[in-house]
Design a protein around this motif. Structure first.
Motif, PDB file in Angstrom:
ATOM      1  N   ASP A   1       0.843  -1.199   0.000  1.00 40.35           N
ATOM      2  CA  ASP A   1       0.000   0.000   0.000  1.00 40.35           C
ATOM      3  C   ASP A   1       0.879   1.250   0.000  1.00 40.35           C
ATOM      4  O   ASP A   1       2.055   1.214   0.377  1.00 40.35           O
ATOM      5  CB  ASP A   1      -0.923   0.005   1.229  1.00 40.35           C
ATOM      6  N   ALA A   2       0.261   2.363  -0.402  1.00 43.75           N
ATOM      7  CA  ALA A   2       1.027   3.598  -0.601  1.00 43.75           C
ATOM      8  C   ALA A   2       1.665   4.086   0.698  1.00 43.75           C
ATOM      9  O   ALA A   2       2.820   4.540   0.700  1.00 43.75           O
ATOM     10  CB  ALA A   2       0.111   4.668  -1.167  1.00 43.75           C
ATOM     11  N   GLU A   3       0.932   3.952   1.793  1.00 47.02           N
ATOM     12  CA  GLU A   3       1.464   4.423   3.078  1.00 47.02           C
ATOM     13  C   GLU A   3       2.677   3.583   3.490  1.00 47.02           C
ATOM     14  O   GLU A   3       3.716   4.096   3.912  1.00 47.02           O
ATOM     15  CB  GLU A   3       0.357   4.309   4.130  1.00 47.02           C
ATOM     16  N   GLY A   4       2.517   2.255   3.319  1.00 42.40           N
ATOM     17  CA  GLY A   4       3.613   1.338   3.644  1.00 42.40           C
ATOM     18  C   GLY A   4       4.828   1.617   2.772  1.00 42.40           C
ATOM     19  O   GLY A   4       5.981   1.494   3.221  1.00 42.40           O
ATOM     20  N   PHE A   5       4.580   1.995   1.531  1.00 43.54           N
ATOM     21  CA  PHE A   5       5.679   2.308   0.605  1.00 43.54           C
ATOM     22  C   PHE A   5       6.502   3.478   1.148  1.00 43.54           C
ATOM     23  O   PHE A   5       7.735   3.425   1.224  1.00 43.54           O
ATOM     24  CB  PHE A   5       5.109   2.652  -0.784  1.00 43.54           C
ATOM     25  N   LEU A   6       5.799   4.528   1.558  1.00 41.07           N
ATOM     26  CA  LEU A   6       6.509   5.721   2.066  1.00 41.07           C
ATOM     27  C   LEU A   6       7.226   5.414   3.378  1.00 41.07           C
ATOM     28  O   LEU A   6       8.352   5.871   3.613  1.00 41.07           O
ATOM     29  CB  LEU A   6       5.526   6.874   2.259  1.00 41.07           C
ATOM     30  N   THR A   7       6.567   4.625   4.229  1.00 38.97           N
ATOM     31  CA  THR A   7       7.196   4.280   5.519  1.00 38.97           C
ATOM     32  C   THR A   7       8.497   3.506   5.280  1.00 38.97           C
ATOM     33  O   THR A   7       9.518   3.762   5.928  1.00 38.97           O
ATOM     34  CB  THR A   7       6.223   3.418   6.363  1.00 38.97           C
ATOM     35  N   TYR A   8       8.445   2.589   4.340  1.00 43.02           N
ATOM     36  CA  TYR A   8       9.643   1.780   4.020  1.00 43.02           C
ATOM     37  C   TYR A   8      10.723   2.693   3.429  1.00 43.02           C
ATOM     38  O   TYR A   8      11.901   2.610   3.796  1.00 43.02           O
ATOM     39  CB  TYR A   8       9.259   0.680   3.029  1.00 43.02           C
ATOM     40  N   ALA A   9      10.300   3.596   2.516  1.00 41.49           N
ATOM     41  CA  ALA A   9      11.270   4.514   1.890  1.00 41.49           C
ATOM     42  C   ALA A   9      11.940   5.391   2.950  1.00 41.49           C
ATOM     43  O   ALA A   9      13.132   5.696   2.876  1.00 41.49           O
ATOM     44  CB  ALA A   9      10.578   5.374   0.839  1.00 41.49           C
ATOM     45  N   GLN A  10      11.161   5.772   3.949  1.00 44.95           N
ATOM     46  CA  GLN A  10      11.682   6.641   5.015  1.00 44.95           C
ATOM     47  C   GLN A  10      12.743   5.911   5.846  1.00 44.95           C
ATOM     48  O   GLN A  10      13.609   6.550   6.440  1.00 44.95           O
ATOM     49  CB  GLN A  10      10.514   7.059   5.917  1.00 44.95           C
ATOM     50  N   ALA A  11      12.644   4.585   5.866  1.00 44.27           N
ATOM     51  CA  ALA A  11      13.592   3.814   6.681  1.00 44.27           C
ATOM     52  C   ALA A  11      14.816   3.362   5.871  1.00 44.27           C
ATOM     53  O   ALA A  11      15.635   2.586   6.368  1.00 44.27           O
ATOM     54  CB  ALA A  11      12.874   2.605   7.273  1.00 44.27           C
ATOM     55  N   LEU A  12      14.956   3.827   4.615  1.00 41.92           N
ATOM     56  CA  LEU A  12      16.186   3.509   3.873  1.00 41.92           C
ATOM     57  C   LEU A  12      17.363   4.141   4.603  1.00 41.92           C
ATOM     58  O   LEU A  12      17.192   5.054   5.418  1.00 41.92           O
ATOM     59  CB  LEU A  12      16.097   4.039   2.436  1.00 41.92           C
ATOM     60  N   ARG A  13      18.557   3.711   4.289  1.00 39.62           N
ATOM     61  CA  ARG A  13      19.734   4.179   5.040  1.00 39.62           C
ATOM     62  C   ARG A  13      19.938   5.693   4.940  1.00 39.62           C
ATOM     63  O   ARG A  13      20.459   6.323   5.850  1.00 39.62           O
ATOM     64  CB  ARG A  13      20.978   3.414   4.545  1.00 39.62           C
ATOM     65  N   THR A  14      19.537   6.293   3.820  1.00 44.33           N
ATOM     66  CA  THR A  14      19.624   7.752   3.679  1.00 44.33           C
ATOM     67  C   THR A  14      18.227   8.295   3.332  1.00 44.33           C
ATOM     68  O   THR A  14      17.383   7.561   2.806  1.00 44.33           O
ATOM     69  CB  THR A  14      20.578   8.175   2.537  1.00 44.33           C
ATOM     70  N   PRO A  15      17.996   9.579   3.584  1.00 47.91           N
ATOM     71  CA  PRO A  15      16.639  10.118   3.340  1.00 47.91           C
ATOM     72  C   PRO A  15      16.416  10.625   1.921  1.00 47.91           C
ATOM     73  O   PRO A  15      15.358  11.178   1.625  1.00 47.91           O
ATOM     74  CB  PRO A  15      16.575  11.289   4.334  1.00 47.91           C
ATOM     75  N   THR A  16      17.392  10.464   1.020  1.00 50.32           N
ATOM     76  CA  THR A  16      17.302  11.151  -0.281  1.00 50.32           C
ATOM     77  C   THR A  16      16.031  10.785  -1.057  1.00 50.32           C
ATOM     78  O   THR A  16      15.313  11.669  -1.543  1.00 50.32           O
ATOM     79  CB  THR A  16      18.552  10.830  -1.140  1.00 50.32           C
ATOM     80  N   ILE A  17      15.761   9.490  -1.183  1.00 54.03           N
ATOM     81  CA  ILE A  17      14.586   9.084  -1.982  1.00 54.03           C
ATOM     82  C   ILE A  17      13.301   9.550  -1.278  1.00 54.03           C
ATOM     83  O   ILE A  17      12.425  10.155  -1.909  1.00 54.03           O
ATOM     84  CB  ILE A  17      14.578   7.560  -2.233  1.00 54.03           C
ATOM     85  N   TYR A  18      13.240   9.308   0.032  1.00 56.06           N
ATOM     86  CA  TYR A  18      12.020   9.702   0.759  1.00 56.06           C
ATOM     87  C   TYR A  18      11.774  11.208   0.627  1.00 56.06           C
ATOM     88  O   TYR A  18      10.654  11.633   0.313  1.00 56.06           O
ATOM     89  CB  TYR A  18      12.131   9.296   2.233  1.00 56.06           C
TER      90      TYR A  18
END
Ligand SMILES: Cc1cc2nc3c(=O)[nH]c(=O)nc-3n(C[C@H](O)[C@H](O)[C@H](O)COP(=O)(O)OP(=O)(O)OC[C@H]3O[C@@H](n4cnc5c(N)ncnc54)[C@H](O)[C@@H]3O)c2cc1C
Length: 449
Positions: A263-280
């Motif tokens: 789901d879209a919310e889960g996608f953003l949450t996962y992106a936010q937890a990447l090692r760097t914040p660039t994509i998020y």
């Protein structure tokens, strides 16, 4: 048309990247080439059921770009006309690796193109459709390959046509570009021949992808981003590239259960937890175009057809049917196009022989190893994660330390950076790293650390 024909009719199974490029290679050597595809083939770039992976980032390496231009002269201009975004290799994609956030951005002197997989495939399909002796038959699901009574020669292909009826087509050569290669394995089994040995690397990758409109205030110091996790503790990574139509495609994912939800919310949450914040940071306020697509990739598989003592005449598996690579390295389409170039070269070389089709598969299986070796060696770095299944190479620790030191040297020295980009883009084999001067420099760094 070349003057030396190898056969009257060749049949290709599958109109994906392997099948289309193979058809382009075969067209000079057969009167007729028929491509059988189970899907409806869209006239414009669009998703279709048979290639679910096309909803995810598909990077085309420089080797693939060159191979496609070799098969279809001027192909890069086709991509540019279709809206592909030119990227200066080494400069326009921000590479974020542990210890290098970002890795030094340098213009290494080449352009690659960022574009969606349906657009690449559609551009290749149009080239194939323009060849008078190639016929693309859609809604034709191949059911079985038929061999002569002694099992020595594949002579016919049975498929279900548009109306659900079974039809049979006679052929001098069948190229199995179905992705799975299941038809080839079924045939071998049905004639009592051994199946090829397989080397597998179990990685349990979980991918999720979203497309976004590129916002007006998008960063200007990069066009794409690749973020690696901190192996072996964190397998999460992301790749975001521009697409035709002023869009970004962001693919994020991890391994062995640490994978994004659908789901879209889960996608953003996962992106936010990447090692760097660039994509998020780039996507959190961007307009999302469509839903979240997911894909599970269990393992990389290499089938050792080259080890078989005998193989039916008139059959050639190609592309993913021979070797499926970990998709995060973006190699599959490029290797498929390189294999089609090899096929073209071999047909040219064998065309004058008494029985060129008999020699084709064994020669192809022997020579394709050189193409597969480098991309497969990259996949063995997956053993950095302890959950990875398969045969860990005996020298893995040394190879890993060598790789880490080489990366450091590449960060410091533009010439080494260029060399590593050439190897990653499959323009040069990995053996380029055995250059004695380079080895000495890498060993010096290994000794320091
Ligand atoms: C998630 C993911 C991401 C990827 N990312 C990249 C990337 O960034 N860069 C890259 O280069 N590669 C990437 N790849 C790999 C790439 O998609 C494949 O390597 C490439 O498409 C191989 O081509 P192929 O022709 O073997 O198979 P495919 O392109 O999958 O084509 C197979 C075709 O055969 C048809 N078919 C199957 N069975 C039958 C049948 N019985 N009868 C008729 N037709 C049939 C299918 O409908 C399909 O059209 C990725 C793969 C995955 C899974």
């Amino acid at each position: 048309m070349a003057s030396t024909l190898v056969g009257k009719q060749a049949v290709v199974i599958g109109a994906g990247m392997g099948g289309l490029t193979a058809a382009g290679a075969l067209a000079d050597f057969f009167d007729q080439v028929v491509v059988l595809e189970r899907d409806t083939l869209p006239s414009e770039p669009a998703h279709r059921a048979g290639t679910p992976q096309a909803r995810h980032v598909h990077a085309l390496l420089l080797s693939g770009q060159r191979a496609l231009s070799e098969l279809f002269a001027g192909f890069e201009q086709d991509l540019a006309r279709a809206g592909a975004v030119p990227l200066r290799v080494g400069l326009d994609v921000r590479m974020e690796r542990p210890g290098y956030d970002p890795f030094p951005q340098r213009d290494l002197g080449w352009f690659s193109y960022a574009v969606s997989r349906p657009t690449i495939e559609c551009a290749v399909r149009r080239r194939v459709e323009s060849r008078a002796n190639i016929t693309l038959r859609q809604h034709c699901r191949v059911e079985k390959l038929l061999a002569s009574p002694n099992g020595e020669t594949v002579s016919d292909v049975r498929y279900e046509n548009d109306n659900g009826a079974s039809e049979t087509i006679a052929t001098d050569l069948v190229v199995d570009a179905s992705g799975s290669g299941a038809l080839t394995l079924d045939l071998l089994q049905s004639i009592g021949r051994p199946l090829p040995e397989e080397t597998t690397i179990g990685i349990d990758l979980g991918y999720a992808t979203c497309v976004f409109a590129i916002p007006d205030d998008a960063p200007t110091d990069w066009k794409g981003v690749m973020t690696f996790g901190q192996a072996p503790h964190n397998s999460r990574g992301g790749l975001m590239l521009p697409l035709e139509g002023n869009r970004w495609m962001a693919t994020i994912g991890g391994r062995h259960g640490d994978v994004p939800s659908g789901d879209a919310e889960g996608f953003l949450t996962y992106a936010q937890a990447l090692r760097t914040p660039t994509i998020y940071n780039a996507i959190c306020h961007a307009e999302r175009l469509g839903g979240v697509a997911r894909y599970g990739f269990r393992e990389s598989v290499r089938r050792h057809f080259e080890r078989l003592d005998e193989f039916p005449r008139g059959l050639l598996p190609i592309a993913d049917a021979i070797c499926r690579f970990n998709p995060i390295y973006g190699q599959g389409m490029s290797v498929a196009a390189q294999e089609a170039c090899l096929l073209q070269t071999l047909l040219g070389r064998l065309a004058g022989d008494n029985n060129p089709i008999a020699a084709l598969a064994p020669t192809f299986f022997a020579e394709v190893q050189t193409l597969i070796e480098t991309p497969w060696a990259v996949a063995t770095f997956d053993f950095v994660f302890p959950e990875t299944r398969g045969q860990r190479p005996a020298d893995f620790e040394t190879a890993l330390k060598f790789g880490i030191a080489l990366t450091r040297l590449a960060a410091e020295d533009p010439a080494v950076h260029k060399l590593t980009a050439e190897v990653q883009n499959l323009l040069r084999p990995r053996s380029a790293y055995r250059d004695p001067t380079l080895v000495q420099r890498v060993i010096a760094i290994m000794a320091e650390s």
